[in-house]
Design a protein around this motif. Structure first.
Motif, PDB file in Angstrom:
ATOM      1  N   GLU A  95       9.898  -9.684  58.737  1.00 41.50           N
ATOM      2  CA  GLU A  95       9.443 -10.872  59.615  1.00 41.50           C
ATOM      3  C   GLU A  95       9.815 -11.085  60.933  1.00 41.50           C
ATOM      4  O   GLU A  95       9.222 -11.343  61.784  1.00 41.50           O
ATOM      5  CB  GLU A  95       9.588 -12.166  58.514  1.00 41.50           C
ATOM      6  CG  GLU A  95       8.542 -12.026  57.408  1.00 41.50           C
ATOM      7  CD  GLU A  95       9.153 -12.989  56.093  1.00 41.50           C
ATOM      8  OE1 GLU A  95      10.047 -13.762  56.362  1.00 41.50           O
ATOM      9  OE2 GLU A  95       8.277 -13.261  55.469  1.00 41.50           O
ATOM     10  N   ALA A 113       8.211  -8.331  63.051  1.00 46.55           N
ATOM     11  CA  ALA A 113       7.046  -8.873  63.379  1.00 46.55           C
ATOM     12  C   ALA A 113       6.878 -10.113  64.157  1.00 46.55           C
ATOM     13  O   ALA A 113       6.101 -10.136  65.272  1.00 46.55           O
ATOM     14  CB  ALA A 113       6.434  -9.259  62.202  1.00 46.55           C
ATOM     15  N   ALA A 149       2.729  -5.270  63.645  1.00 46.77           N
ATOM     16  CA  ALA A 149       1.723  -5.364  62.557  1.00 46.77           C
ATOM     17  C   ALA A 149       2.185  -4.640  61.221  1.00 46.77           C
ATOM     18  O   ALA A 149       1.986  -5.055  60.292  1.00 46.77           O
ATOM     19  CB  ALA A 149       0.302  -4.672  62.881  1.00 46.77           C
ATOM     20  N   CYS A 150       2.861  -3.494  61.555  1.00 50.14           N
ATOM     21  CA  CYS A 150       3.304  -2.681  60.518  1.00 50.14           C
ATOM     22  C   CYS A 150       4.650  -3.352  59.846  1.00 50.14           C
ATOM     23  O   CYS A 150       4.659  -3.644  58.372  1.00 50.14           O
ATOM     24  CB  CYS A 150       3.997  -1.361  60.813  1.00 50.14           C
ATOM     25  SG  CYS A 150       2.775  -0.051  61.271  1.00 50.14           S
ATOM     26  N   ALA A 176       4.802  -6.615  59.639  1.00 52.08           N
ATOM     27  CA  ALA A 176       4.387  -7.861  59.165  1.00 52.08           C
ATOM     28  C   ALA A 176       3.845  -7.330  57.591  1.00 52.08           C
ATOM     29  O   ALA A 176       3.884  -8.022  56.604  1.00 52.08           O
ATOM     30  CB  ALA A 176       3.285  -8.562  59.833  1.00 52.08           C
ATOM     31  N   ARG A 177       3.218  -6.169  57.632  1.00 45.85           N
ATOM     32  CA  ARG A 177       2.641  -5.831  56.425  1.00 45.85           C
ATOM     33  C   ARG A 177       3.941  -5.255  55.334  1.00 45.85           C
ATOM     34  O   ARG A 177       3.800  -5.562  54.305  1.00 45.85           O
ATOM     35  CB  ARG A 177       1.862  -4.689  56.613  1.00 45.85           C
ATOM     36  CG  ARG A 177       1.012  -3.796  55.406  1.00 45.85           C
ATOM     37  CD  ARG A 177       0.174  -4.930  54.626  1.00 45.85           C
ATOM     38  NE  ARG A 177      -0.396  -4.382  53.361  1.00 45.85           N
ATOM     39  CZ  ARG A 177      -0.174  -5.090  52.331  1.00 45.85           C
ATOM     40  NH1 ARG A 177       0.311  -5.990  52.014  1.00 45.85           N
ATOM     41  NH2 ARG A 177      -0.776  -4.206  51.035  1.00 45.85           N
ATOM     42  N   GLU A 218       5.096  -8.417  53.917  1.00 49.68           N
ATOM     43  CA  GLU A 218       4.297  -8.898  52.777  1.00 49.68           C
ATOM     44  C   GLU A 218       4.449  -7.967  51.521  1.00 49.68           C
ATOM     45  O   GLU A 218       4.706  -8.685  50.272  1.00 49.68           O
ATOM     46  CB  GLU A 218       2.751  -8.913  53.344  1.00 49.68           C
ATOM     47  CG  GLU A 218       1.798  -9.332  52.273  1.00 49.68           C
ATOM     48  CD  GLU A 218       0.323  -9.256  52.916  1.00 49.68           C
ATOM     49  OE1 GLU A 218      -0.675  -9.368  51.991  1.00 49.68           O
ATOM     50  OE2 GLU A 218       0.218  -9.280  54.014  1.00 49.68           O
ATOM     51  N   ILE A 219       4.417  -6.817  51.628  1.00 53.76           N
ATOM     52  CA  ILE A 219       4.710  -6.028  50.398  1.00 53.76           C
ATOM     53  C   ILE A 219       5.907  -6.253  49.655  1.00 53.76           C
ATOM     54  O   ILE A 219       6.299  -6.484  48.717  1.00 53.76           O
ATOM     55  CB  ILE A 219       4.518  -4.380  50.912  1.00 53.76           C
ATOM     56  CG1 ILE A 219       3.217  -4.181  51.178  1.00 53.76           C
ATOM     57  CG2 ILE A 219       5.153  -3.632  49.853  1.00 53.76           C
ATOM     58  CD1 ILE A 219       2.926  -3.001  51.948  1.00 53.76           C
TER      59      ILE A 219
END
Length: 85
Positions: free
Chosen positions: A32, A35, A46-47, A49-50, A53-54
């Motif tokens: 985060e 990001a 973007a990577c 942030a993903r 999330e994972i």
């Protein structure tokens, strides 16, 4: 093959709750942070942030596994042979 004891299940639950989930939480915070960094490229952000999330999803799953183990259940995602002595 010997059965798994509740004591061993509790030890594994402690690992999932206190080590694995904590590491995933830290990874999410780091993702985060990256990001949100305007100095990073859009792709990197973007990577990150993903990935965050994972990592959050993994932490949630690890805590659910710990809860199941403490209740005496072995989730399907765990290898019973790896847990038995």
């Amino acid at each position: 093959m010997a059965g798994i004891t509740q004591e061993r299940m509790d030890q594994e639950a402690d690992y999932f709750a206190n080590v694995a989930a904590t590491r995933s939480d830290a990874a999410a915070v780091d993702g985060e942070r990256v990001a949100a960094d305007p100095e990073r490229s859009d792709h990197t952000r973007a990577c990150a942030a993903r990935a965050a999330e994972i990592a959050r999803d993994n932490a949630t799953e690890y805590r659910a596994i710990a809860e199941a183990l403490r209740e005496g259940e072995i989730p399907d995602c765990l290898d019973l042979d790896a847990l038995t002595d």
